[in-house]
Motif scaffolding. Sequence first.
Motif, mmCIF file in Angstrom:
data_model
loop_
_atom_site.group_PDB
_atom_site.id
_atom_site.type_symbol
_atom_site.label_atom_id
_atom_site.label_comp_id
_atom_site.label_asym_id
_atom_site.label_seq_id
_atom_site.Cartn_x
_atom_site.Cartn_y
_atom_site.Cartn_z
ATOM 1 N N TYR A 100 -34.465 -31.875 3.910
ATOM 2 C CA TYR A 100 -33.162 -32.108 4.544
ATOM 3 C C TYR A 100 -31.992 -31.840 3.597
ATOM 4 O O TYR A 100 -30.846 -32.122 3.935
ATOM 5 C CB TYR A 100 -33.081 -33.549 5.068
ATOM 6 C CG TYR A 100 -34.013 -33.801 6.240
ATOM 7 C CD1 TYR A 100 -33.569 -33.639 7.551
ATOM 8 C CD2 TYR A 100 -35.330 -34.189 6.026
ATOM 9 C CE1 TYR A 100 -34.419 -33.871 8.622
ATOM 10 C CE2 TYR A 100 -36.195 -34.420 7.093
ATOM 11 C CZ TYR A 100 -35.736 -34.262 8.385
ATOM 12 O OH TYR A 100 -36.575 -34.482 9.449
ATOM 13 N N SER A 101 -32.272 -31.305 2.438
ATOM 14 C CA SER A 101 -31.176 -30.986 1.515
ATOM 15 C C SER A 101 -30.287 -29.903 2.124
ATOM 16 O O SER A 101 -30.780 -28.916 2.688
ATOM 17 C CB SER A 101 -31.730 -30.479 0.178
ATOM 18 O OG SER A 101 -32.478 -31.485 -0.466
ATOM 19 N N SER A 102 -28.982 -30.087 2.014
ATOM 20 C CA SER A 102 -28.061 -29.082 2.539
ATOM 21 C C SER A 102 -28.004 -27.881 1.594
ATOM 22 O O SER A 102 -28.382 -27.986 0.414
ATOM 23 C CB SER A 102 -26.659 -29.691 2.671
ATOM 24 O OG SER A 102 -26.131 -29.954 1.368
ATOM 25 N N ALA A 108 -26.265 -27.008 -5.875
ATOM 26 C CA ALA A 108 -25.949 -27.910 -6.992
ATOM 27 C C ALA A 108 -27.183 -28.110 -7.878
ATOM 28 O O ALA A 108 -27.069 -28.179 -9.113
ATOM 29 C CB ALA A 108 -25.444 -29.249 -6.455
ATOM 30 N N MET A 109 -28.369 -28.220 -7.265
ATOM 31 C CA MET A 109 -29.615 -28.340 -8.041
ATOM 32 C C MET A 109 -29.816 -27.102 -8.922
ATOM 33 O O MET A 109 -30.200 -27.200 -10.095
ATOM 34 C CB MET A 109 -30.813 -28.487 -7.094
ATOM 35 C CG MET A 109 -30.814 -29.731 -6.234
ATOM 36 S SD MET A 109 -32.187 -29.646 -5.022
ATOM 37 C CE MET A 109 -31.696 -30.935 -3.859
ATOM 38 N N ARG A 110 -29.551 -25.945 -8.342
ATOM 39 C CA ARG A 110 -29.732 -24.696 -9.086
ATOM 40 C C ARG A 110 -28.733 -24.600 -10.241
ATOM 41 O O ARG A 110 -29.083 -24.187 -11.349
ATOM 42 C CB ARG A 110 -29.578 -23.497 -8.131
ATOM 43 C CG ARG A 110 -30.679 -23.433 -7.082
ATOM 44 C CD ARG A 110 -30.454 -22.273 -6.109
ATOM 45 N NE ARG A 110 -31.542 -22.185 -5.147
ATOM 46 C CZ ARG A 110 -32.697 -21.555 -5.356
ATOM 47 N NH1 ARG A 110 -32.893 -20.943 -6.502
ATOM 48 N NH2 ARG A 110 -33.647 -21.533 -4.442
ATOM 49 N N ASP A 111 -27.499 -24.987 -9.955
ATOM 50 C CA ASP A 111 -26.474 -24.939 -11.001
ATOM 51 C C ASP A 111 -26.821 -25.897 -12.145
ATOM 52 O O ASP A 111 -26.634 -25.567 -13.319
ATOM 53 C CB ASP A 111 -25.110 -25.316 -10.416
ATOM 54 C CG ASP A 111 -24.590 -24.261 -9.431
ATOM 55 O OD1 ASP A 111 -25.111 -23.124 -9.460
ATOM 56 O OD2 ASP A 111 -23.686 -24.594 -8.642
ATOM 57 N N PRO A 120 -33.071 -21.483 -12.289
ATOM 58 C CA PRO A 120 -32.482 -22.153 -11.115
ATOM 59 C C PRO A 120 -33.530 -22.370 -10.032
ATOM 60 O O PRO A 120 -34.258 -21.446 -9.679
ATOM 61 C CB PRO A 120 -31.388 -21.178 -10.659
ATOM 62 C CG PRO A 120 -31.753 -19.861 -11.266
ATOM 63 C CD PRO A 120 -32.460 -20.166 -12.542
ATOM 64 N N ARG A 121 -33.605 -23.593 -9.512
ATOM 65 C CA ARG A 121 -34.668 -23.897 -8.565
ATOM 66 C C ARG A 121 -34.327 -25.141 -7.763
ATOM 67 O O ARG A 121 -33.473 -25.955 -8.145
ATOM 68 C CB ARG A 121 -35.994 -24.120 -9.312
ATOM 69 C CG ARG A 121 -35.918 -25.198 -10.366
ATOM 70 C CD ARG A 121 -37.166 -25.288 -11.243
ATOM 71 N NE ARG A 121 -38.325 -25.696 -10.493
ATOM 72 C CZ ARG A 121 -39.459 -24.997 -10.438
ATOM 73 N NH1 ARG A 121 -39.558 -23.854 -11.105
ATOM 74 N NH2 ARG A 121 -40.484 -25.418 -9.736
#
Length: 464
Positions: A100-102, A108-111, A120-121
């Motif tokens: 459900y992550s937007s 933001a996770m990748r950054d 980045p993942r």
Amino acid sequence: MTQVRTRFAPSPTGFLHVGGARTALYSWAFARHFGGTFVLRIEDTDLERSTPEAVQAILDGMKWLGLDHDEGPFYQMQRMDRYREVVAQMLAAGTAYHCYSSPEEVQAMRDKATAAGEKPRYDGTWRPEEGKTLPAIPADRKPVVRFKNPLDGDVTWNDVVKGTITIANKELDDLVIARPDGTPTYNFCVAVDDWDMKITHVLRGDDHVNNTPRQINILRAIGAELPQYGHLPMILGSDGVKLSKRHGAVSVMEYPAQGYLPEAMLNYLARLGWSHGDDELFSMQQFCEWFNLESLTASPAQFNYDKLAWVNNHWIKQSDNTRLAELVTPKLLADGGKLEGAPALPLVLALLKDRTNTINELADAAMLFYRQPNPDAALMTQHYTDAVKPAVADFAARIATVEWTKEAIAAMIKEVLAAHGLKMPQLAMPLRLMVAGQLQTPAIDAVLQLFGRDTVAARLAKFA
């Protein structure tokens, strides 16, 4: 050996390009070599870029090349129910999960990973693990479905072109296999298709190497047998850069318009990444008998138009003259040629084809037989001199009685030259100008014989 089943699976986002045609050729030839099955699959899930025109361009290119498929074409957009079925099975089996992550949260996770010097993942926020508490499901947010990629170990395969390739699972994040609206994603569809279609060998461009470990992990998760993979190096232009429009024609269907024969294109493409000793010229029947994966090369090949022209010249010379006439006629007519009352086109092409590299060059060369001559006045003054005029008149007088064969015309020319003390060019050049309107032609006796007695006599009479 299991029955060989190969596939060519282009995305219809443009024309069939040279690299894709080579991939299709190798996949087709491998299936033919083993009496296997060659499958055509259209991977059209990219709705924004896929077009019916591009699908037709692919089908037209395959038809022109003669790469006939045994099954298909299959369209991924017509297999949506099957993909949803497999997604549901994977969710039930725990090899996939709802996320459900937007998109903003994923970015933001990748950054964050990039800032930490990592790849980045997606960070696995919604990945279910034993003892892990998942976040509360956001209201009014549709989830994607992610594949639960193994966290440890490696993916290794023996690439039939590149050798052993190993990629660590920690380099792969949990791939989205279905979007919020339920439509499946590329790597997932490919894996399911290869499973359902029982593909045994996947030959494709080496831009797909990074997709392979993802597809292997999905195939293992659904209990499928793995095909053998072979990733073909790219085709480069003469400058060593990936072949593109600036190097010339890239779409396969530009080549017939430029006057290339399909058998020449196939012969040339076959040698861009494969070899059989020093053999350069061969039929597709011979190629299928010879073709094997061990002879594929791992280094990029350079596309050379001079070499293609040389191969095309060979196949023009091998071609039936009636077939060549069918190919040449449209260009002759478009250029204003008049076929009625003129020499038979197959006979003309038999005389000309040895010295031309393309069908277009052949049509241009043949035009001298299908238009009225209009010799340059300065050239006529230069070659139709007072010293030559009696010989031309003598030649014109002998036309009425000479046997109209190439050999008899040649003998008569020698008699005229001897009688007037001239050398061949002194008579041949004005004859060429008067009859054909140009100085450059094949042998004058062959040209005159094709034009016919009446035409030659009438054209010479204009200068008497």
